[in-house]
Write an enzyme that holds these catalytic residues in place. Structure first.
Site, PDB file in Angstrom:
ATOM      1  N   GLU A  85      -4.011  -9.084   4.012  1.00  0.00           N
ATOM      2  CA  GLU A  85      -4.163  -9.063   5.069  1.00  0.00           C
ATOM      3  C   GLU A  85      -5.317  -9.651   5.713  1.00  0.00           C
ATOM      4  OE1 GLU A  85      -2.445  -4.925   3.799  1.00  0.00           O
ATOM      5  OE2 GLU A  85      -3.535  -6.841   3.379  1.00  0.00           O
ATOM      6  N   GLU A 143       0.850  -0.802   0.292  1.00  0.00           N
ATOM      7  CA  GLU A 143      -0.157  -0.071  -0.246  1.00  0.00           C
ATOM      8  C   GLU A 143       0.619   1.077   0.154  1.00  0.00           C
ATOM      9  OE1 GLU A 143      -3.806  -0.455   1.457  1.00  0.00           O
ATOM     10  OE2 GLU A 143      -2.249  -1.747   3.546  1.00  0.00           O
TER      11      GLU A 143
END
Length: 741
Positions: free
Chosen positions: A150, A130
């Protein structure tokens, strides 16, 4: 600005962090460029202090008039594996970071005065990916891996991943990557548009700096990913993709909320733009972080890494001795699987059998195991041939002086095993570890005819041994710490998760789960449909299969044989049903005979088998619990779950109280990695604590009142469970008395 609520620097048992390392970034300015380096050994996990330092240095770089562009990279030949998972453990959820962090990503990393380029090598996973995606461009080296895994921890990407990944690689691919935690390599990343260039490692910084300056000089466009739409599918197509993804997520992850929360954030971004999507992502991340699923998955993540820390073994200052050669006695399904696992890890293997026919069969099974890996693309034929060459067949013990360890995998026959161990003591070196793969027999009994008790232990693999991830290492009161330490090291090298357990009937896993099948048989004897039980336990609770389908897979003959051990060892708390014995009498052994509780076609496809009904009725008649077949009790799904699992929890509590496991979390890992207990529930004991000891005690007592005294003892809560309920203590807290392992 953004808030960080947890700023402690804590030693972390996971691979992402290392104790005593300083979480930081470094800023260097030269030639119109600011280079910011992530630095937190070993792999630059994004500890909150790393993020704070990153943002502070970004602000400095943007404020520096001499800086025209910024390059973000990582120290230690790696970019970042993601957010520091230890922070999830230390906080109430979400790692202590609130959703204003995305404002900072937008203001300083993606949309600040100076363009940013990520120079990536190693891995860019989770938060690391990210960070890279928030930069205006990305350059990586060959072999770099990218992904947003995640969901494996019960949360969703929280640093803008749900918005930026779809805008870089397209909606369909991004959903696939997020929902399945799929990693992609540098070639795929370049093709999909996740990176702008792939260059040799020696040229990484040069290429990234050049690209950054070209963007600053307007020779290359500066992309603000959050506002891109060129890679997104049309709204109509996107809606269909999202709807299909939701249906698939419900099918593959029934009852789990976090995959749907991830899709909520993605959908908002597609429908209302990236800024709205970021806001929704923050809300959904916070909601996921509050779920028991997140807490459970974080627990099992750390518990799995702590099984290698064993009191009195790994804290003694001893060092594991290197092993090169391991002997395996028996080339059946289990022995050949063990030999395969050892050879894949690089060990020289001596596979011994009693005659040439059996030896050829064992070697062929090893060859077949490797051929399967080649067929699946997991390894090349060249590597398979080299692995097979490490396995040497033997009919005698002549070469066993080479062995550092021997694993016996013969049939469950005590006199035979005793003869084998007497021979091993005679032919092996005095420092060779002698182990048995028995799943039922007392380890002391196996080694009773030797004087080598200090180096005898159990090495209980689960079938198929080269695939199943758990290894129970069974210690007796005389097994040396050195032998255990060496076996722990071997387990790591053959890519197994080891759990050291005490010596008792069934050890840890099989003992804890002996009530599982008994409870299921009790329900059928009460008049409950076995297929309904399987549907609830697999379809709703989340086990890989229900108890009756599992019985068919293992074989009713094996179930009957193993069950007798528990009848003899724990007569006061077993339920004796005639269901499994009657299946054996009818030769309905399960998959191996084509019929059991289910019937099986040539491709092992299952379907309910009405011809088993007379056997069920005969068992019900023998049990005497169903007075009127037309008035069988009607149980809710929740009641079925309680009937099946609360007795299992009860036995798990006995195992903890007796010190059969080093710590309760080890039992969580063992139940997840052997029986397939849902990791989203954190393992047996963690789940029991979510339910609460008082409720489990109450329900077990209520169940006991439903049956005559001969059956009621099966449900009687043990002292450990009762005391925890009264004291308000978690079952996972463990006990203080010394271990009896």
């Amino acid at each position: 600005a953004f808030s960080i609520h947890c700023l402690c620097v804590c030693p972390c048992p996971c691979s992402y962090t290392a104790s005593m390392a300083t979480p930081q970034t470094h800023l260097k300015v030269a030639g119109g460029l600011a280079i910011i380096e992530l630095d937190y050994k070993p792999l630059n996990a994004l500890h909150p202090l790393v993020l704070r330092s990153l943002f502070e240095n970004l602000a400095r770089a943007h404020a520096d008039a001499s800086v025209r562009a910024i390059v973000v990279t990582g120290a230690h030949n790696n970019f970042s594996p993601g957010f520091d998972i230890q922070q999830f453990k230390n906080s109430d959820g979400g790692g202590g970071i609130d959703d204003t962090i995305n404002d900072t990503f937008c203001a300083l990393l993606e949309g600040g005065p100076k363009p940013t380029v990520a120079a990536i090598q190693g891995v860019a996973l989770g938060g690391g990916c990210e960070v890279a995606m928030a930069c205006n461009a990305r350059v990586c080296t060959p072999g770099t891996r990218f992904g947003l895994p995640e969901l494996q921890l019960g949360i969703i990407p929280g640093f803008g991943g749900t918005q930026r990944l779809p805008r870089l690689v397209g909606l369909q691919k991004s959903i696939e990557m997020m929902l399945t935690s799929q990693l992609i390599n540098d070639k795929a990343a370049l093709k999909l548009g996740l990176v702008d260039a792939v260059v040799p490692q020696a040229q990484l910084m040069e290429a990234a700096c050049k690209l950054a300056l070209e963007i600053a000089e307007a020779k290359r466009p500066r992309n603000i990913t959050l506002f891109r739409t060129d890679r997104l599918e049309s709204f109509g197509e996107a809606s269909m993709i999202l709807q299909f993804a939701r249906e698939q997520a419900k099918k593959k992850a029934p009852g789990l909320a976090h995959p749907q929360l991830c899709l909520d954030a993605i959908e908002t971004g597609v429908a209302h733009g990236g800024v709205a999507g970021l806001k929704k992502e923050g809300e959904c991340f916070a909601a996921a972080a509050r779920l028991d699923t997140h807490k459970a998955l974080v627990h099992i993540f750390f518990a799995q890494r702590s099984t290698k820390k064993v009191t009195g073994v790994t804290d003694t200052g001893l060092k594991a001795r290197p092993m090169k050669c391991v002997g395996v006695l028996g080339g059946g399904l289990m022995g050949s699987g063990i030999a395969t696992a050892l050879a894949l890890a690089g060990y020289a293997v001596l596979l011994k059998e009693i005659n040439q026919q059996f030896l050829d069969g064992g070697l062929n099974r090893v060859k077949s195991n490797l051929a399967s890996r080649v067929k699946k693309g997991v390894m090349s034929q060249k590597d398979a041939d080299a692995t097979l060459a490490r396995v040497q067949g033997d009919l005698t013990y002549d070469n066993f002086k080479k062995c550092d360890m021997v694993i016996e995998a013969a049939i469950e026959d005590i006199p035979l095993k005793q003869r084998i161990f007497a021979d091993l003591e005679k032919y092996c070196r005095p420092d060779c570890i002698l182990s048995t793969n028995t799943s039922t027999i007392d380890i002391n009994l196996v080694g009773a005819k030797t004087s080598a008790a200090d180096r005898i232990l159990g090495a209980h693999f689960f079938s198929p041994a080269h695939i199943m991830p758990l290894l129970e290492i069974v210690r007796t009161e005389r097994t040396s710490a050195q032998a255990l330490l060496d076996t722990l090291e071997l387990a790591t090298k053959i890519k197994k998760t080891p759990v050291v357990v005490g010596n008792c009937t069934g050890f840890a896993v099989n003992r804890v789960f002996f009530p599982y099948t008994m409870s299921a048989c009790l329900l059928v004897d009460m008049g409950i449909n076995p297929y309904a039980v399987d549907q609830v336990i697999a379809g709703k609770f989340g086990m890989p299969m229900g108890p009756f389908r599992l019985n068919d897979l293992v074989g009713s003959d094996i179930g009957l044989h193993v069950g007798k051990n528990f009848l003899e060892s724990f007569p006061e708390r077993v339920y004796i049903s005639q269901l499994i014995p009657l299946l054996n009498q009818a030769k309905r052994l399960g998959e191996k005979t084509g019929s059991g509780f289910y019937k099986y076609d040539a491709k092992r496809k299952t379907s309910p088998d009405p011809t088993v009904l007379p056997i069920i009725q005969e068992a019900q008649k023998a049990a005497g619990l169903l007075k009127d077949p037309k008035r069988a009790p009607k149980l809710t799904d929740q009641q079925i779950i309680e009937f099946i699992f609360y007795p299992v929890v009860n036995e798990g509590c006995r195992v903890i109280a007796e010190g059969i496991v080093d710590k309760p979390a080890d039992l969580d890992v063992a139940t997840v990695m052997s029986m397939g207990f849902p990791p989203t529930k954190g393992g047996l004991i963690f789940w029991a604590d979510l339910v609460g000891a008082p409720k489990i005690v109450e329900r077990l007592n209520a169940m006991a009142t439903m049956f005559p005294p001969s059956v009621a003892g099966f449900f009687k809560p043990c002292d450990y469970l009762v005391s925890a309920a009264k004291a308000g203590r978690k079952l996972g807290a463990g006990v203080a008395p010394p271990s009896k392992m």
